[in-house]
Design a protein around this motif. Structure first.
Motif, mmCIF file in Angstrom:
data_model
loop_
_atom_site.group_PDB
_atom_site.id
_atom_site.type_symbol
_atom_site.label_atom_id
_atom_site.label_comp_id
_atom_site.label_asym_id
_atom_site.label_seq_id
_atom_site.Cartn_x
_atom_site.Cartn_y
_atom_site.Cartn_z
ATOM 1 N N GLN A 1 5.635 -1.473 -4.549
ATOM 2 C CA GLN A 1 4.642 -0.498 -4.115
ATOM 3 C C GLN A 1 5.254 0.409 -3.062
ATOM 4 O OE1 GLN A 1 1.387 -2.971 -2.741
ATOM 5 N NE2 GLN A 1 0.297 -2.648 -4.656
ATOM 6 N N MET B 1 -0.279 6.176 -2.822
ATOM 7 C CA MET B 1 0.461 4.992 -3.183
ATOM 8 C C MET B 1 0.878 5.112 -4.636
ATOM 9 S SD MET B 1 -0.652 0.984 -3.259
ATOM 10 C CE MET B 1 -1.665 1.210 -4.686
ATOM 11 N N LEU C 1 3.959 3.193 -0.334
ATOM 12 C CA LEU C 1 2.827 3.797 0.361
ATOM 13 C C LEU C 1 3.341 5.010 1.122
ATOM 14 C CD1 LEU C 1 -0.133 3.694 1.341
ATOM 15 C CD2 LEU C 1 0.673 2.233 3.192
#
Length: 98
Positions: free
Chosen positions: A49, A1, A51
């Protein structure tokens, strides 16, 4: 991540990782508010974010890609091991990153 400061940068990191086959999938999460200390000051920033889903054998290549492609001085790079998962899905991740 990892995290980055714009949706466009998040998508570029995600696409680059998929194109380089260092990740099978990348998911971009809605903006989060990050509060952190940087260069002796407390900062607040909106970040996205990303991932990445990769095989353990491809982690080093993914990390190298992120260090090269990311524009942060010290990008967040965190790995969480997968201890269990659907056999078909995990096989797909292996195939897409080999």
């Amino acid at each position: 991540m990892t995290t980055t400061d714009s949706a466009e940068k998040a998508e570029a990191l995600a696409r680059g990782a998929i194109e380089a086959r260092v990740a099978a999938c990348a998911q971009i999460g809605a903006p989060v508010t990050s509060v952190y200390r940087w260069e002796h000051a407390i900062e607040t920033a909106q970040e996205w974010q990303v991932l990445f889903k990769t095989a353990a054998a491809r982690y080093a290549a993914l990390e190298a890609y992120l260090l090269e492609a990311h524009d942060y001085d010290t990008p967040e790079i965190i790995a969480t091991p997968v201890t269990r998962g659907g056999a078909g899905y995990l096989a797909w991740v292996e195939r897409e990153t080999s």
